[in-house]
Design an enzyme around this catalytic site. Structure first.
Site, PDB file in Angstrom:
ATOM      1  N   HIS A   1     -20.549  10.224   6.306  1.00  0.00           N
ATOM      2  CA  HIS A   1     -19.509   9.406   6.946  1.00  0.00           C
ATOM      3  C   HIS A   1     -20.085   8.189   7.673  1.00  0.00           C
ATOM      4  O   HIS A   1     -19.341   7.316   8.109  1.00  0.00           O
ATOM      5  CB  HIS A   1     -18.700  10.254   7.923  1.00  0.00           C
ATOM      6  CG  HIS A   1     -17.271   9.825   8.037  1.00  0.00           C
ATOM      7  ND1 HIS A   1     -16.855   8.534   7.811  1.00  0.00           N
ATOM      8  CD2 HIS A   1     -16.157  10.516   8.371  1.00  0.00           C
ATOM      9  CE1 HIS A   1     -15.547   8.451   7.995  1.00  0.00           C
ATOM     10  NE2 HIS A   1     -15.105   9.645   8.330  1.00  0.00           N
ATOM     11  N   ARG A   2     -21.413   8.137   7.814  1.00  0.00           N
ATOM     12  CA  ARG A   2     -22.024   6.930   8.374  1.00  0.00           C
ATOM     13  C   ARG A   2     -21.986   5.791   7.361  1.00  0.00           C
ATOM     14  O   ARG A   2     -21.986   4.611   7.731  1.00  0.00           O
ATOM     15  CB  ARG A   2     -23.487   7.195   8.760  1.00  0.00           C
ATOM     16  CG  ARG A   2     -23.701   8.272   9.804  1.00  0.00           C
ATOM     17  CD  ARG A   2     -25.183   8.588   9.959  1.00  0.00           C
ATOM     18  NE  ARG A   2     -25.785   9.012   8.689  1.00  0.00           N
ATOM     19  CZ  ARG A   2     -27.086   9.213   8.515  1.00  0.00           C
ATOM     20  NH1 ARG A   2     -27.921   9.025   9.522  1.00  0.00           N
ATOM     21  NH2 ARG A   2     -27.555   9.597   7.334  1.00  0.00           N
TER      22      ARG A   2
END
Length: 427
Positions: free
Chosen positions: A397-398
């Site tokens: 999700h980064r």
């Protein structure tokens, strides 16, 4: 004196487990003769002798896990040869080039009387199978190239010797042998505790230990998000059946891999690696698909390189080849590095869902689960039976967001649900 040390034999290894010595103290050895069999987190390899001489001391015993640079044994010798050239890997076999012609002097009674030695050509996995059956590999006649002894040769020898047992007895014998070996290697106090609590003790080392390290690194480094989806494989399965009638057998996984490669080109953020130190996301230009493969020794990920350039048939053949080599522990370092995205096809095992852990430092991993027939509402609100596969995609999700992940899996679905698109989309 020459100290034979454990050196890096594949893609930055840091440690290895000593499986078996081919020599003992007092034995005379020649240059390039295999001395010891080592299990790393990815392969089994033989370390050859860097010099001719006599074995003076064995420093590290079987079953011990040691770090790179540790002295394993000491030779009395004056002639020293560089070890590195001998450990150059053969691309097609996953064995050192020199190992193909390396020897294990196990003289028969007849040859001993004549003062001769018989030279054995066999892969580490084949030697391992022979030891498990208690077979002297020196007595087996090889049917492979240049007389190489194969696994089939070992099994045939065992059958002819009436040594083979029923599968139930073989498993029982194997378990018993493993337990005895394990008990010899653990401290007496642990053995006592094992007897008192009736607990089976399993070694936590080698590949299992490396898997644990990598999974922990991934889970504690990457903020995982898992996106679940379903895909209708009815048309694809019908297409596969049509191909079978034409004498062409292609696995569903081969279609999945090709479709993933095409989708990654449209959504390159999932074919990327995050470089936090330099604060950049590196979009890979190669599409190398890792295949999570379950083996007897644990999970391993061989890689199909340049999947975007291969036909579905070529992917099928490569997938079959890599899976076989993984099961036989014959993968080379080159066949396990360079991955940019990983898939896990667990459907044949019966899985219906999971939250997979990303193969760090990659950005995404998609798992394909069981395909089963179920009633589905289609056009005009009609109910029909379709073949539906569930899948779960884990992503970093980064690097990417949920909406992008949904768009990526939608593109993948479009390809595998509509085989008629393939001639124009996958050219």
């Amino acid at each position: 004196m020459v100290e034979v040390k454990l050196h890096d034999i594949g893609e930055g290894m840091t440690e290895g487990e000593i499986i078996h010595y081919f020599v003992k103290v007092g034995d005379a050895v020649k240059v390039d003769q295999p001395l010891v069999e080592v299990q790393t987190d990815k392969m089994v390899a033989e370390l050859p002798s860097p010099a001719s001489g006599k074995v003076k001391e064995i420093v590290v015993h079987d079953g011990t896990t040691v770090s790179v640079g540790t002295t394993l044994l000491v030779l009395e010798s004056e002639e020293v040869k560089s070890v590195e050239p001998a450990m150059e890997m053969k691309a097609e076999e996953g064995l050192p080039k020199k190992v193909e012609m390396l020897t294990q002097p196990l003289p028969t009674d007849a040859s001993t009387q004549k003062g001769e030695k018989r030279f054995i050509m066999a892969a580490p996995y084949t030697r391992k199978i022979a030891r498990e059956f208690g077979v002297n590999i020196n007595e087996i006649t090889g049917t492979g190239t240049s007389g190489r002894i194969t696994v089939e040769d070992v099994y045939n020898f065992v059958k002819k010797s009436d040594m083979i047992q029923s599968p139930e007895k073989m498993r029982a014998t194997s378990v018993k042998t493993t337990e005895q070996t394990t008990e010899l290697k653990i401290p007496s106090q642990e053995i006592q505790n094992k007897k008192e609590t009736n607990v089976e003790v399993l070694p936590f080392r080698g590949r299992r230990k490396q898997i644990a390290k990598k999974m922990t690194q991934s889970l504690y480094t990457i903020p995982h998000v898992t996106h679940f989806e379903e895909a209708d494989l009815t048309e694809l399965l019908a297409y596969r059946n049509d191909l079978k009638e034409m004498g062409i057998n292609i696995s569903a996984a081969a279609f999945f891999i090709k479709a993933i490669a095409v989708a990654l080109k449209q959504f390159p953020v999932f074919n990327a690696k995050l470089d936090e130190e330099n604060e950049v996301i590196r979009l890979e230009k190669e599409y190398n698909i890792g295949i999570a493969t379950d083996t007897e020794d644990g999970l391993i990920v061989p890689v199909i390189h340049h999947a975007d350039r291969l036909t579905v048939r070529e992917i099928h053949d490569k997938l079959k080849e890599l899976t076989k080599k993984a099961q036989e522990n014959k993968l080379t370092p080159a066949e396990m590095k360079g991955g940019t995205f990983t898939i896990s096809n667990v459907g044949p095992l019966g899985s219906i869902g999971a939250t997979p852990i990303i193969n760090y430092p990659e950005t995404g991993l998609i798992a394909f689960h069981k395909t089963k027939k179920m009633p589905v509402v289609v056009e005009n609100d009609e109910i029909t039976i379709r073949s539906i596969m569930t899948m779960s995609m884990a992503f970093d999700h980064r690097v990417a967001d949920g909406g992008t992940a949904v768009a990526f899996t939608n593109r993948f679905k479009q390809l595998i649900e509509n085989p008629k698109l393939w001639p124009i989309e996958l050219a």
